[in-house]
Write an enzyme that holds these catalytic residues in place. Structure first.
Site, PDB file in Angstrom:
ATOM      1  N   LYS A  82      15.999 -47.698   7.906  1.00 16.28           N
ATOM      2  CA  LYS A  82      15.903 -46.903   6.677  1.00 16.28           C
ATOM      3  C   LYS A  82      15.534 -47.736   5.452  1.00 16.28           C
ATOM      4  O   LYS A  82      15.996 -47.476   4.345  1.00 16.28           O
ATOM      5  CB  LYS A  82      17.205 -46.131   6.422  1.00 16.28           C
ATOM      6  CG  LYS A  82      17.729 -45.342   7.606  1.00 16.28           C
ATOM      7  CD  LYS A  82      16.631 -44.530   8.305  1.00 16.28           C
ATOM      8  CE  LYS A  82      15.982 -43.491   7.407  1.00 16.28           C
ATOM      9  NZ  LYS A  82      14.803 -42.831   8.077  1.00 16.28           N
ATOM     10  N   THR A  83      14.679 -48.714   5.646  1.00 11.02           N
ATOM     11  CA  THR A  83      14.230 -49.539   4.520  1.00 11.02           C
ATOM     12  C   THR A  83      12.720 -49.465   4.300  1.00 11.02           C
ATOM     13  O   THR A  83      12.173 -50.249   3.527  1.00 11.02           O
ATOM     14  CB  THR A  83      14.627 -51.018   4.732  1.00 11.02           C
ATOM     15  OG1 THR A  83      14.063 -51.480   5.972  1.00 11.02           O
ATOM     16  CG2 THR A  83      16.135 -51.192   4.754  1.00 11.02           C
ATOM     17  N   THR A 124      10.594 -48.620   7.273  1.00  8.23           N
ATOM     18  CA  THR A 124      10.021 -48.947   8.579  1.00  8.23           C
ATOM     19  C   THR A 124       8.851 -48.044   8.948  1.00  8.23           C
ATOM     20  O   THR A 124       7.789 -48.526   9.373  1.00  8.23           O
ATOM     21  CB  THR A 124      11.100 -48.849   9.674  1.00  8.23           C
ATOM     22  OG1 THR A 124      12.248 -49.600   9.288  1.00  8.23           O
ATOM     23  CG2 THR A 124      10.567 -49.373  10.998  1.00  8.23           C
ATOM     24  N   THR A 125       9.043 -46.732   8.821  1.00  2.00           N
ATOM     25  CA  THR A 125       8.007 -45.785   9.237  1.00  2.00           C
ATOM     26  C   THR A 125       6.727 -46.002   8.437  1.00  2.00           C
ATOM     27  O   THR A 125       5.616 -45.987   8.991  1.00  2.00           O
ATOM     28  CB  THR A 125       8.502 -44.339   9.064  1.00  2.00           C
ATOM     29  OG1 THR A 125       9.757 -44.173   9.734  1.00  2.00           O
ATOM     30  CG2 THR A 125       7.500 -43.345   9.636  1.00  2.00           C
ATOM     31  N   HIS A 142      14.434 -54.002  14.827  1.00  2.00           N
ATOM     32  CA  HIS A 142      15.517 -54.097  13.847  1.00  2.00           C
ATOM     33  C   HIS A 142      16.423 -55.291  14.176  1.00  2.00           C
ATOM     34  O   HIS A 142      17.462 -55.475  13.538  1.00  2.00           O
ATOM     35  CB  HIS A 142      16.368 -52.821  13.851  1.00  2.00           C
ATOM     36  CG  HIS A 142      15.663 -51.598  13.345  1.00  2.00           C
ATOM     37  ND1 HIS A 142      14.877 -51.604  12.218  1.00  2.00           N
ATOM     38  CD2 HIS A 142      15.656 -50.315  13.808  1.00  2.00           C
ATOM     39  CE1 HIS A 142      14.406 -50.382  12.007  1.00  2.00           C
ATOM     40  NE2 HIS A 142      14.859 -49.587  12.953  1.00  2.00           N
ATOM     41  N   ARG A 184      15.173 -53.294   1.065  1.00  2.00           N
ATOM     42  CA  ARG A 184      15.310 -52.209   0.099  1.00  2.00           C
ATOM     43  C   ARG A 184      16.668 -52.302  -0.578  1.00  2.00           C
ATOM     44  O   ARG A 184      17.619 -52.848  -0.010  1.00  2.00           O
ATOM     45  CB  ARG A 184      15.183 -50.878   0.855  1.00  2.00           C
ATOM     46  CG  ARG A 184      15.160 -49.629   0.012  1.00  2.00           C
ATOM     47  CD  ARG A 184      15.079 -48.414   0.925  1.00  2.00           C
ATOM     48  NE  ARG A 184      14.822 -47.180   0.176  1.00  2.00           N
ATOM     49  CZ  ARG A 184      14.754 -45.975   0.719  1.00  2.00           C
ATOM     50  NH1 ARG A 184      14.933 -45.834   2.026  1.00  2.00           N
ATOM     51  NH2 ARG A 184      14.514 -44.909  -0.028  1.00  2.00           N
ATOM     52  N   GLY A 216      11.726 -40.486   0.336  1.00  2.00           N
ATOM     53  CA  GLY A 216      10.913 -41.671   0.098  1.00  2.00           C
ATOM     54  C   GLY A 216      10.913 -42.123  -1.348  1.00  2.00           C
ATOM     55  O   GLY A 216       9.998 -42.806  -1.800  1.00  2.00           O
TER      56      GLY A 216
END
Length: 338
Positions: free
Chosen positions: A81-82, A84-85, A143, A165, A303
């Site tokens: 959740k930093t 990545t996607t 990760h 993040r 986002g």
């Protein structure tokens, strides 16, 4: 799993080589320290200074034993959740920009996670997915904390990028993301309880700040091999960072591409707004190449930078900020804004 019948008619079950290996990992994991996770029935295991779900730890051991990195591979590294996607989409678009017309880019039809496989998940448990059958694919992700990376990655000389993040936004993004998980381990803990565990380092792949610091130190030791990026800075002005990322990867934009705005097209294609509004990432649609515990839409919430302010009290924010100052003091990390 195979079985055979003995002379007296009894059936003996024989494990496959993969199952034998998994059992070896499981037997070792059973000896490691445990703690309750963010759900009533979730058990986290401590290994190498970090906390793991058992399946991810099995995946780590499998990757350590079997993953063979090549010098030409490129690794997208991050804590969950930093960003990545987004980073997966960018690296895929950069590497494959000459293979597809704009309207035919596979990112328009499938989730970015299908194109940049996790070494501790996809490689370990889903080796038959399309992307892992393509030996020309240079992109992988993880990760895994830096100090626990498989030896083949460390020794191959392959390059990697790490994105971090603001921990406050990281926590909120993770907590809201986990609400969308198809879990059999019970209801997610309250915001306050989850926050307390996160601050104490008790989260999957956590402690988060140690995760960041490990890659920061590796970057300082070898800046030619690791590109260290900050999510907030990239979100504010992505274009120069996309160009820098492409150059670092060995896929720099040519003068002709610069004139034709190819880098700008990559930024637009991989933007949160573009990806979120694709049919492939809407509703309950899931990736088609393997089972998933999240719908594709779960990877596209807001986002935004600073959304934590809608959830955390000033006291909670101050607690995390204090931990950040203490952990990163005298490391130079907080002054590194690119």
């Amino acid at each position: 799993m195979e079985s055979k019948t003995t002379q007296n008619g009894s059936e003996v079950v024989e494990l496959t080589e993969f199952e034998k290996t998994q059992k070896k990992y499981q037997d070792f994991i059973a000896t490691l320290p445990k703690s309750k996770g963010w759900r009533p029935d979730e058990i986290l295991t401590q290994y190498g200074g970090h906390w793991w779900q058992e399946c991810l730890l099995e995946g780590l051991f499998h990757a350590k034993d079997h993953f063979e990195a090549r010098p030409t591979d490129f690794l997208v590294c991050s804590y969950p959740k930093t960003g990545t996607t987004w980073l997966k989409a960018l690296t895929y678009a950069i590497v494959n920009r000459s293979r597809y017309d704009d309207a035919a880019n596979p990112l328009l039809k499938r989730n970015p996670h299908e194109f940049v496989p996790y070494v501790e998940i996809d490689f370990a448990f889903y080796p038959t997915v399309d992307v892992l059958q393509d030996r020309k694919n240079p992109l992988f992700s993880t990760h895994i904390p830096n100090g626990l990376l498989p030896d083949s990655i460390v020794n191959s000389g392959c390059k990697m990028v790490y994105i971090w993040r603001d921990p406050k936004d990281t926590f909120i993004s993770m907590w809201t993301f986990l609400h969308k998980e198809k879990s059999q381990e019970g209801q997610l803990a309250s915001l306050e309880d989850s926050f307390d565990m996160f601050c104490k380092g008790l989260s999957v792949y956590g402690p988060y700040l140690d995760h960041v610091l490990g890659y920061w130190k590796a970057y300082q030791e070898n800046p030619d091999r690791i590109l260290f990026l900050r999510y907030e800075t990239m979100r504010a002005n992505p274009l120069p960072f996309v160009k820098r990322l492409a150059e670092f990867m060995g896929y720099g934009f040519t003068d002709e591409e610069e004139e034709n705005g190819v880098a700008e097209k990559v930024v637009k294609l991989c933007s949160f707004e573009t990806l979120k509004n694709l049919e492939a990432n809407k509703g309950d649609k899931e990736r088609e190449d393997r089972p998933a515990v999240y719908a594709n839409s779960a990877y596209f919430r807001k986002g935004k930078v600073g959304d934590w302010a809608n959830y955390l009290t000033p006291e909670m924010a101050a607690r995390i900020d204090g931990l950040v100052e203490e952990k990163f003091k005298d490391t130079g990390l907080l002054q590194h804004d690119n």
